[in-house]
Write a protein that holds these residues in place. Structure first.
Motif, PDB file in Angstrom:
ATOM      1  N   UNK A  36       0.828  -1.203   0.000  1.00  0.00           N
ATOM      2  CA  UNK A  36       0.000   0.000   0.000  1.00  0.00           C
ATOM      3  C   UNK A  36       0.869   1.263   0.000  1.00  0.00           C
ATOM      4  N   UNK A  37       1.913   1.234   0.803  1.00  0.00           N
ATOM      5  CA  UNK A  37       2.809   2.395   0.860  1.00  0.00           C
ATOM      6  C   UNK A  37       3.492   2.649  -0.479  1.00  0.00           C
ATOM      7  N   UNK A  38       3.909   1.546  -1.115  1.00  0.00           N
ATOM      8  CA  UNK A  38       4.592   1.676  -2.402  1.00  0.00           C
ATOM      9  C   UNK A  38       3.654   2.298  -3.442  1.00  0.00           C
ATOM     10  N   UNK A  39       2.416   1.808  -3.448  1.00  0.00           N
ATOM     11  CA  UNK A  39       1.438   2.348  -4.406  1.00  0.00           C
ATOM     12  C   UNK A  39       1.165   3.825  -4.102  1.00  0.00           C
ATOM     13  N   UNK A  40       0.997   4.102  -2.838  1.00  0.00           N
ATOM     14  CA  UNK A  40       0.730   5.474  -2.410  1.00  0.00           C
ATOM     15  C   UNK A  40       1.866   6.401  -2.879  1.00  0.00           C
ATOM     16  N   UNK A  41       3.095   5.993  -2.633  1.00  0.00           N
ATOM     17  CA  UNK A  41       4.241   6.826  -3.018  1.00  0.00           C
ATOM     18  C   UNK A  41       4.338   6.979  -4.532  1.00  0.00           C
ATOM     19  N   UNK A  42       3.976   5.904  -5.252  1.00  0.00           N
ATOM     20  CA  UNK A  42       4.054   5.963  -6.717  1.00  0.00           C
ATOM     21  C   UNK A  42       3.058   6.991  -7.263  1.00  0.00           C
ATOM     22  N   UNK A  43       1.869   7.038  -6.658  1.00  0.00           N
ATOM     23  CA  UNK A  43       0.867   8.021  -7.108  1.00  0.00           C
ATOM     24  C   UNK A  43       1.335   9.430  -6.764  1.00  0.00           C
ATOM     25  N   UNK A  44       1.821   9.599  -5.548  1.00  0.00           N
ATOM     26  CA  UNK A  44       2.292  10.929  -5.142  1.00  0.00           C
ATOM     27  C   UNK A  44       3.442  11.369  -6.041  1.00  0.00           C
ATOM     28  N   UNK A  45       4.326  10.428  -6.379  1.00  0.00           N
ATOM     29  CA  UNK A  45       5.473  10.750  -7.227  1.00  0.00           C
ATOM     30  C   UNK A  45       5.147  10.772  -8.714  1.00  0.00           C
ATOM     31  N   UNK A  46       3.906  10.458  -9.064  1.00  0.00           N
ATOM     32  CA  UNK A  46       3.494  10.490 -10.460  1.00  0.00           C
ATOM     33  C   UNK A  46       4.179   9.451 -11.326  1.00  0.00           C
ATOM     34  N   UNK A  47       4.425   8.258 -10.761  1.00  0.00           N
ATOM     35  CA  UNK A  47       5.124   7.217 -11.535  1.00  0.00           C
ATOM     36  C   UNK A  47       4.119   6.432 -12.371  1.00  0.00           C
ATOM     37  N   UNK A  48       3.656   7.067 -13.431  1.00  0.00           N
ATOM     38  CA  UNK A  48       2.564   6.484 -14.220  1.00  0.00           C
ATOM     39  C   UNK A  48       3.003   5.250 -15.004  1.00  0.00           C
ATOM     40  N   UNK A  49       4.307   5.112 -15.246  1.00  0.00           N
ATOM     41  CA  UNK A  49       4.796   3.943 -15.974  1.00  0.00           C
ATOM     42  C   UNK A  49       4.836   2.697 -15.101  1.00  0.00           C
ATOM     43  N   UNK A  50       4.935   2.899 -13.805  1.00  0.00           N
ATOM     44  CA  UNK A  50       5.128   1.763 -12.895  1.00  0.00           C
ATOM     45  C   UNK A  50       3.867   1.318 -12.176  1.00  0.00           C
ATOM     46  N   UNK A  51       2.863   2.204 -12.166  1.00  0.00           N
ATOM     47  CA  UNK A  51       1.738   1.978 -11.255  1.00  0.00           C
ATOM     48  C   UNK A  51       0.980   0.688 -11.530  1.00  0.00           C
ATOM     49  N   UNK A  52       0.764   0.379 -12.804  1.00  0.00           N
ATOM     50  CA  UNK A  52      -0.029  -0.816 -13.121  1.00  0.00           C
ATOM     51  C   UNK A  52       0.628  -2.076 -12.570  1.00  0.00           C
ATOM     52  N   UNK A  53       1.942  -2.179 -12.749  1.00  0.00           N
ATOM     53  CA  UNK A  53       2.676  -3.338 -12.240  1.00  0.00           C
ATOM     54  C   UNK A  53       2.583  -3.422 -10.724  1.00  0.00           C
ATOM     55  N   UNK A  54       2.707  -2.281 -10.060  1.00  0.00           N
ATOM     56  CA  UNK A  54       2.670  -2.262  -8.597  1.00  0.00           C
ATOM     57  C   UNK A  54       1.310  -2.700  -8.079  1.00  0.00           C
ATOM     58  N   UNK A  55       0.257  -2.220  -8.711  1.00  0.00           N
ATOM     59  CA  UNK A  55      -1.091  -2.594  -8.281  1.00  0.00           C
ATOM     60  C   UNK A  55      -1.322  -4.083  -8.536  1.00  0.00           C
ATOM     61  N   UNK A  56      -0.851  -4.554  -9.676  1.00  0.00           N
ATOM     62  CA  UNK A  56      -0.999  -5.975 -10.005  1.00  0.00           C
ATOM     63  C   UNK A  56      -0.294  -6.847  -8.962  1.00  0.00           C
ATOM     64  N   UNK A  57       0.904  -6.424  -8.577  1.00  0.00           N
ATOM     65  CA  UNK A  57       1.647  -7.169  -7.553  1.00  0.00           C
ATOM     66  C   UNK A  57       0.863  -7.236  -6.254  1.00  0.00           C
ATOM     67  N   UNK A  58       0.245  -6.110  -5.889  1.00  0.00           N
ATOM     68  CA  UNK A  58      -0.533  -6.062  -4.653  1.00  0.00           C
ATOM     69  C   UNK A  58      -1.717  -7.016  -4.734  1.00  0.00           C
ATOM     70  N   UNK A  59      -2.371  -7.022  -5.896  1.00  0.00           N
ATOM     71  CA  UNK A  59      -3.520  -7.919  -6.082  1.00  0.00           C
ATOM     72  C   UNK A  59      -3.063  -9.378  -6.022  1.00  0.00           C
ATOM     73  N   UNK A  60      -1.940  -9.667  -6.691  1.00  0.00           N
ATOM     74  CA  UNK A  60      -1.399 -11.035  -6.696  1.00  0.00           C
ATOM     75  C   UNK A  60      -1.039 -11.490  -5.289  1.00  0.00           C
ATOM     76  N   UNK A  61      -0.614 -10.530  -4.455  1.00  0.00           N
ATOM     77  CA  UNK A  61      -0.250 -10.867  -3.073  1.00  0.00           C
ATOM     78  C   UNK A  61      -1.483 -11.055  -2.201  1.00  0.00           C
ATOM     79  N   UNK A  62      -2.671 -10.867  -2.816  1.00  0.00           N
ATOM     80  CA  UNK A  62      -3.909 -11.129  -2.093  1.00  0.00           C
ATOM     81  C   UNK A  62      -4.496  -9.934  -1.355  1.00  0.00           C
TER      82      UNK A  62
END
Lengths: 266, 214
Positions: free
Chosen positions: B5-31
């Protein structure tokens, strides 16, 4: 370069108060100062006074011209206010502005033609605000042709391609600059002008963006601007850009500014 | 879990639009719970972005890229939500009033309201009183956001509020107003429920209205 001094605008709090208290003396002083710093036209705007705009805009023109020989740039989106102010204006006014929005266009066209005024033709239509150079050129084409057909000389028209903030779209700066160049080429004899501070909306230290953008626009053919003539740095940028564009024979404009101390302080 | 959650939060704040989809997918995969990803990461990030913008710490393009990032993340989570539709904080209808074609400010506000978890229906520009009233009737929003950038079109806002009263709808919807020539005094004069000087203030007001209603 046609310089319109932008300071007598009621959306500035200090000016609003001067208009509210009908302090003609202070307003004339502000007009005189802008003229002394290179303004060819004094912009007058009473837009914040909803319902009283025609009356106050008229008063502004009469007050400024009462003790100063200076043409005014009559700045309002409301044809009624423009008509009222124009009726008391002495000399050749600059109407700011006509656009392709139907209501505004129909109401202002006869007024512009009959009064033989100069006019700012703003690139905006009922379809919305143009984003690309193509869209701007399309609107400019219809505006310029409409005005010329109604008897307005090409040289009286100042096309404003409409500046939009680069903070909201990377392409807004370059599309505007291309529009300036293409309008200048497509309609030889027509002028271009703009109030360009909108370019820096949403960004810090806006003056750098405004100054740089001004120089870039002049390099593409811009020959009119609504600015604060008391901004010495901006005015020095304009003078220098004109010299570099070959519009300043023997660099006399640049040297004159130098001798007047206008470059040292900037 | 908190890491994701923190990683996703920081990615949005930092505007990392290239990475966000992968990060969210990882979170979903982790359950991780899709609702938690939305509320505790994506929306939580936009709350920070809105506050930083309101405080002048960040600027319009940074706010834009965060919103784009948030939306990209949301697109990954949405199909995984039970029932498809997530619960919104409320429905907001946004529009620029008749005779006025300015939309940059309104679009920024719409985007930030979406980022804050509201369902936003942006009707565009040049909306007549009649059209707005029709839309309020059919959409039944919690909030109506009106924008005007011209002194000549500001009075349209008053007309809309007047017509809402006439039609007996005034009590059903909060009216928020904004735009360069609009100020708090004008908003009070025409009987609006709130005035936002920028996108952050608009979100804050909308949130307050939603809380009061809940």
């Amino acid at each position: 370069m046609l310089i319109v001094g932008e300071l007598i605008n009621a959306s500035r709090k200090a000016v609003r108060e001067l208009i509210e208290t009908k302090n003609a003396e202070a307003l004339v002083a502000l007009a005189r100062e802008q003229q002394a710093h290179g303004a060819d036209y004094i912009d007058v705007n009473a837009g914040v006074f909803v319902g009283r705009e025609p009356e106050l805009l008229t008063w502004l023109v009469a007050s400024v011209q009462g003790s100063l020989e200076a043409p005014c740039c009559i700045d309002s989106p409301d044809p009624k206010a423009i008509a009222a102010a124009l009726a008391v204006h002495k000399g050749t006014a600059l109407i700011n502005s006509i656009s392709l929005e139907k209501e505004r266009y129909d109401a202002l066209l006869p007024l512009v033609a009959e009064s033989r005024s100069n006019v700012v033709a703003l690139c905006m239509s009922d379809e919305g605000m143009p984003e690309t150079a193509d869209q701007r050129l399309g609107i400019a084409d219809r505006l310029v042709n409409g005005l010329v057909k109604s008897g307005v000389p090409l040289g009286n028209i100042y096309v404003d391609p409409l500046v939009q903030p680069v903070a909201t779209n990377n392409a807004f700066g370059v599309e505007f600059l291309q529009a300036i160049e293409r309008i200048t080429q497509a309609f030889p004899g027509v002028h271009t002008m703009c109030g360009l501070s909108n370019i820096s909306f949403g960004l810090p230290e806006r003056r750098f963006i405004n100054q740089t953008f001004m120089v870039m626009a002049i390099a593409r053919g811009l020959d009119g601007a609504i600015v604060n003539p008391l901004d010495q740095r901006m005015m020095a940028c304009i003078t220098t850009a004109e010299t570099l564009m070959g519009r300043d024979a023997y660099c006399m404009g640049y040297l004159k500014a130098f001798r007047a101390g206008k470059l040292a302080a900037a | 879990m908190a890491d994701h959650l923190n990683t996703i939060r920081d990615a949005v704040i930092g505007g990392k639009h290239g990475e966000i989809k992968g990060l969210v997918q990882q979170a979903l995969d982790a359950g991780l719970d899709p609702g938690a990803i939305i509320n505790d990461a994506l929306i939580a990030a936009m709350d920070v972005v809105g506050k930083d913008f309101g405080a002048g710490k960040i600027f319009v393009p940074e706010m834009l890229v965060s919103a784009v990032t948030m939306k990209a993340g949301l697109d990954v989570v949405k199909p995984r939500l039970a029932g498809g539709e997530r619960q919104s904080r409320g429905t907001i209808v946004m529009a620029t009033v008749k005779g006025d074609l300015h939309d940059i400010g309104k679009n920024l506000v719409s985007m930030m309201l979406e980022g804050a978890g509201f369902k936003v229906m942006d009707l565009g520009v040049d909306l007549s009183v009649e059209k707005l009233i029709d839309q309020v009737k059919s959409i039944q929003p919690d909030i109506l956001g009106l924008s005007a950038l011209l002194t000549t079109t500001m009075p349209e806002m008053q007309k809309v509020i007047g017509e809402l009263k006439t039609q007996g709808l005034r009590g059903t919807v909060k009216v928020l107003v904004g735009g360069a020539p609009v100020d708090r005094a004008f908003a009070e004069k025409i009987g609006a429920d709130g005035y936002g000087a920028n996108a952050a203030e608009a979100v804050e007001l909308a949130r307050r209205f939603a809380a009061a209603k809940a």
